[in-house]
Design a protein around this motif. Sequence first.
Motif, mmCIF file in Angstrom:
data_model
loop_
_atom_site.group_PDB
_atom_site.id
_atom_site.type_symbol
_atom_site.label_atom_id
_atom_site.label_comp_id
_atom_site.label_asym_id
_atom_site.label_seq_id
_atom_site.Cartn_x
_atom_site.Cartn_y
_atom_site.Cartn_z
ATOM 1 N N LEU A 34 0.774 -1.307 0.131
ATOM 2 C CA LEU A 34 0.039 0.113 -0.116
ATOM 3 C C LEU A 34 0.950 1.173 -0.008
ATOM 4 O O LEU A 34 2.092 1.214 0.201
ATOM 5 C CB LEU A 34 -1.030 0.024 1.497
ATOM 6 N N THR A 37 2.654 7.350 3.401
ATOM 7 C CA THR A 37 3.412 8.571 3.866
ATOM 8 C C THR A 37 3.852 8.459 5.427
ATOM 9 O O THR A 37 4.480 9.081 5.750
ATOM 10 C CB THR A 37 2.652 9.988 3.715
ATOM 11 N N ALA A 38 2.902 7.579 6.363
ATOM 12 C CA ALA A 38 3.141 7.631 7.546
ATOM 13 C C ALA A 38 4.328 6.592 8.042
ATOM 14 O O ALA A 38 4.012 5.643 8.575
ATOM 15 C CB ALA A 38 1.950 7.067 8.393
ATOM 16 N N ALA A 57 -7.250 -1.585 5.840
ATOM 17 C CA ALA A 57 -6.518 -1.876 4.721
ATOM 18 C C ALA A 57 -6.700 -3.395 4.522
ATOM 19 O O ALA A 57 -6.162 -4.144 5.498
ATOM 20 C CB ALA A 57 -5.098 -1.567 4.684
ATOM 21 N N GLU A 58 -6.613 -4.134 3.139
ATOM 22 C CA GLU A 58 -6.674 -5.548 2.750
ATOM 23 C C GLU A 58 -5.408 -5.925 3.135
ATOM 24 O O GLU A 58 -5.268 -7.156 3.545
ATOM 25 C CB GLU A 58 -6.830 -5.269 1.383
ATOM 26 N N PHE A 85 -1.248 1.751 -5.788
ATOM 27 C CA PHE A 85 -0.976 1.079 -4.427
ATOM 28 C C PHE A 85 -1.754 1.839 -3.391
ATOM 29 O O PHE A 85 -1.915 1.426 -2.079
ATOM 30 C CB PHE A 85 0.408 1.116 -3.916
ATOM 31 N N ALA A 86 -2.563 3.010 -3.995
ATOM 32 C CA ALA A 86 -3.387 3.714 -2.832
ATOM 33 C C ALA A 86 -4.836 3.006 -3.118
ATOM 34 O O ALA A 86 -5.651 3.744 -2.539
ATOM 35 C CB ALA A 86 -3.312 5.224 -2.976
ATOM 36 N N ALA A 87 -5.028 2.229 -4.234
ATOM 37 C CA ALA A 87 -6.251 1.550 -4.250
ATOM 38 C C ALA A 87 -6.436 0.194 -3.825
ATOM 39 O O ALA A 87 -5.448 -0.505 -4.081
ATOM 40 C CB ALA A 87 -6.673 1.790 -5.749
ATOM 41 N N GLY A 89 -7.570 -3.712 -4.012
ATOM 42 C CA GLY A 89 -7.995 -4.669 -5.095
ATOM 43 C C GLY A 89 -7.046 -4.521 -6.315
ATOM 44 O O GLY A 89 -6.152 -3.502 -6.550
ATOM 45 N N HIS A 128 -5.189 2.706 13.423
ATOM 46 C CA HIS A 128 -4.016 2.329 12.676
ATOM 47 C C HIS A 128 -3.026 1.338 13.643
ATOM 48 O O HIS A 128 -3.472 1.284 14.880
ATOM 49 C CB HIS A 128 -3.165 3.347 12.337
ATOM 50 N N TYR A 148 4.313 14.475 -1.275
ATOM 51 C CA TYR A 148 2.989 14.559 -1.019
ATOM 52 C C TYR A 148 2.614 15.978 -0.342
ATOM 53 O O TYR A 148 3.175 15.829 0.955
ATOM 54 C CB TYR A 148 2.495 13.477 -0.669
ATOM 55 N N TYR A 153 0.607 15.745 -5.538
ATOM 56 C CA TYR A 153 1.836 15.196 -5.712
ATOM 57 C C TYR A 153 2.571 16.118 -6.099
ATOM 58 O O TYR A 153 2.384 17.184 -6.956
ATOM 59 C CB TYR A 153 2.057 14.180 -6.847
HETATM 60 C C1 LIG Z 1 -0.345 9.865 -0.449
HETATM 61 C C2 LIG Z 1 -1.088 8.523 0.359
HETATM 62 C C3 LIG Z 1 -0.466 8.614 1.549
HETATM 63 C C4 LIG Z 1 -1.162 7.404 2.148
HETATM 64 N N1 LIG Z 1 -0.584 6.942 3.618
HETATM 65 C C5 LIG Z 1 -0.899 6.122 4.309
HETATM 66 C C6 LIG Z 1 -0.485 5.671 5.286
HETATM 67 O O1 LIG Z 1 0.559 5.952 5.794
HETATM 68 N N2 LIG Z 1 -0.981 4.357 5.919
HETATM 69 C C7 LIG Z 1 -2.222 3.862 5.507
HETATM 70 O O2 LIG Z 1 -2.716 2.809 6.154
HETATM 71 N N3 LIG Z 1 -2.852 4.147 4.325
HETATM 72 C C8 LIG Z 1 -2.255 5.325 3.723
HETATM 73 N N4 LIG Z 1 -2.718 5.610 2.535
HETATM 74 C C9 LIG Z 1 -3.883 4.998 2.070
HETATM 75 C C10 LIG Z 1 -3.589 3.441 1.514
HETATM 76 O O3 LIG Z 1 -2.564 3.648 0.563
HETATM 77 C C11 LIG Z 1 -5.162 2.924 0.870
HETATM 78 O O4 LIG Z 1 -5.867 2.823 1.802
HETATM 79 C C12 LIG Z 1 -4.847 1.788 0.106
HETATM 80 O O5 LIG Z 1 -5.918 1.332 -0.540
HETATM 81 C C13 LIG Z 1 -4.498 0.496 1.132
HETATM 82 O O6 LIG Z 1 -4.406 -0.517 0.249
HETATM 83 P P1 LIG Z 1 -5.012 -2.057 0.753
HETATM 84 O O7 LIG Z 1 -6.379 -1.861 1.108
HETATM 85 O O8 LIG Z 1 -4.876 -2.847 -0.673
HETATM 86 O O9 LIG Z 1 -4.100 -2.467 1.771
HETATM 87 C C14 LIG Z 1 -2.194 6.702 1.774
HETATM 88 C C15 LIG Z 1 -2.947 6.925 0.593
HETATM 89 C C16 LIG Z 1 -2.042 8.048 -0.441
HETATM 90 C C17 LIG Z 1 -2.837 8.456 -1.692
#
Ligand SMILES: Cc1cc2nc3c(=O)[nH]c(=O)nc-3n(C[C@H](O)[C@H](O)[C@H](O)COP(=O)(O)O)c2cc1C
Length: 158
Positions: A34, A37-38, A57-58, A85-87, A89, A128, A148, A153
């Motif tokens: 995924l 940024t954290a 998150a999945e 990777f922010a989506a 599925g 989290h 970001y 971006y």
């Molecule tokens: C710029 C950006 C930063 C993100 N930072 C985090 C993060 O630090 N921790 C987190 O759990 N999700 C973060 N997300 C959201 C995950 O990427 C998002 O929920 C993702 O769909 C999770 O994938 P998964 O459900 O397949 O595991 C961020 C999204 C973006 C666009």
Amino acid sequence: MPINQQEFRRVLGHFAAGVTVVTTRGEDGTPYGLTATAFTSVSLEPPLVLVCVDKRAESHPHFHAAQLFAVNFLAVDQEHLSRRFAATGGDKFSNLVMHRGTTGAPVLSDALGHLECRIVDVVEAGDHTIFIGQVEAADARDGEPLLYFRGAYRRIGG
Ligand SMILES: Cc1cc2nc3c(=O)[nH]c(=O)nc-3n(C[C@H](O)[C@H](O)[C@H](O)COP(=O)(O)O)c2cc1C
């Protein structure tokens, strides 16, 4: 009284962050990952970093199960990977140049840098989970980072 969520998000957006893709693998070897940024470094001796993963998150349960992760620092031309990777599925890893790191975690070969970590501590924190990892391998190359800031971006100087 805690700050309201909208205001919390607005102010957090003013903190500029590098963008990472954090990866792990399922028990059958399936890669998961995924955008995150954290991420932060924690300790030099021993070398520790942390990443905060949303419990919804999945990929979340796979971090718990595998006890390892890799942090891939995205380069400025890898915004498409951050979006992918922010989506949740889909096959996030299709057509990606990747390799299996020394811990077994999937590593994005074209990333600006990466850290391979063994999970040594897990802290539940609100919605989290904080995964603290000891770094077992690391590498980096020259290049510009993807940033970001305030919901968009960015690049250094851009
Ligand atoms: C710029 C950006 C930063 C993100 N930072 C985090 C993060 O630090 N921790 C987190 O759990 N999700 C973060 N997300 C959201 C995950 O990427 C998002 O929920 C993702 O769909 C999770 O994938 P998964 O459900 O397949 O595991 C961020 C999204 C973006 C666009």
